[in-house]
Design an enzyme around this catalytic site. Structure first.
Site, PDB file in Angstrom:
ATOM      1  N   ASP A  63       0.825  -1.329  -0.148  1.00 27.07           N
ATOM      2  CA  ASP A  63       0.124  -0.103  -0.056  1.00 27.07           C
ATOM      3  C   ASP A  63       1.046   1.130   0.102  1.00 27.07           C
ATOM      4  O   ASP A  63       1.860   1.224   0.248  1.00 27.07           O
ATOM      5  CB  ASP A  63      -0.642  -0.062   1.226  1.00 27.07           C
ATOM      6  CG  ASP A  63      -1.927   1.328   1.387  1.00 27.07           C
ATOM      7  OD1 ASP A  63      -2.360   1.683   0.389  1.00 27.07           O
ATOM      8  OD2 ASP A  63      -2.029   1.571   2.530  1.00 27.07           O
TER       9      ASP A  63
ATOM     10  N   ASP B 267      -0.148   5.167   1.155  1.00 27.84           N
ATOM     11  CA  ASP B 267      -0.567   6.155   2.315  1.00 27.84           C
ATOM     12  C   ASP B 267      -0.471   5.421   3.513  1.00 27.84           C
ATOM     13  O   ASP B 267      -1.181   4.211   3.691  1.00 27.84           O
ATOM     14  CB  ASP B 267      -1.822   6.680   1.959  1.00 27.84           C
ATOM     15  CG  ASP B 267      -1.760   7.482   0.562  1.00 27.84           C
ATOM     16  OD1 ASP B 267      -1.222   8.621   0.629  1.00 27.84           O
ATOM     17  OD2 ASP B 267      -2.434   7.220  -0.401  1.00 27.84           O
TER      18      ASP B 267
END
Length: 219
Positions: free
Chosen positions: A8, A10
């Site tokens: 991922d 963020d």
């Protein structure tokens, strides 16, 4: 041994949730509305179009989702470029260890591609990932598995042999729905996230090593 590692972005590569929270509050205030930090935490991991579609309906906003996002992204990228930021501690070392182990790497993020690319450019990480996928480029965003399945497809990897690094409830749900193993990173700046479905939970990315990935696969 795992076939691929998917990040991922963020809250995992960049500690950007405070930036997102601040800008999203600023955008809503610009249009005459307000929202709490606790409310925003519930949307962590969702795509921009999904997030703003929900808020537009809840607040009865007259602006289109496209108009809101255009205004939001202009502010957000400006803030990113001006910020004195580095990747989250341990990310560069983890990438180097995966590279030395010959493990392909991808990013599967809910952020728009323009923001993902701005982050990679800021940190000088453009060449460190084999593929980058935005949830806005697949039919459904997290918590649906689409973005992770697309990343595995591009990597030529069996989803069941992929490990994902996530910091949010929606993201972990997406990884598990894709049939992947998942490491949950406890990032206090990502808010109160339920990481209980992760196969392994860490408080420090520097603690993730190739030996840990073998243990995750066994679960």
């Amino acid at each position: 041994m795992i076939e691929a590692f998917i990040f991922d972005m963020d809250g995992v590569i960049i500690d950007s949730e405070p930036l997102h929270f601040d800008v999203d509050r600023q955008v809503l205030e610009y249009y005459g509305y307000s929202i709490t930090q606790e409310q925003l935490e519930g949307y962590v991991g969702m795509t921009n179009p999904e997030f703003w579609s929900i808020l537009r309906g809840e607040y009865g906003m007259s602006q289109t989702v496209e108009e809101i996002i255009e205004y939001q992204l202009g502010i957000k990228i400006g803030v990113l470029k001006a910020a004195q930021m580095q990747p989250i501690e341990g990310i560069r070392e983890l990438i180097a260890e995966l590279q030395s182990g010959g493990i392909p790497r991808a990013i599967a993020s809910s952020s728009p591609r323009v923001f993902i690319e701005a982050v990679l450019e800021k940190f000088g990480l453009q060449g460190e990932f084999d593929f980058v996928v935005s949830s806005e480029e697949v039919p459904r965003g997290k918590p649906s598995p689409d973005v992770y399945l697309r990343a595995a497809e591009l990597l030529g990897a069996d989803p069941s042999r992929c490990v994902v690094l996530e910091d949010a409830r929606h993201g972990i749900a997406a990884a598990k729905a894709a049939g992947m193993h998942c490491i949950g990173f406890v990032n206090p700046n990502s808010g109160n996230q339920d990481l209980s479905r992760a196969d392994l939970i860490v408080n420090d990315i520097r603690d993730i090593r190739l030996a840990d990935l073998a243990k995750v696969e066994e679960k």
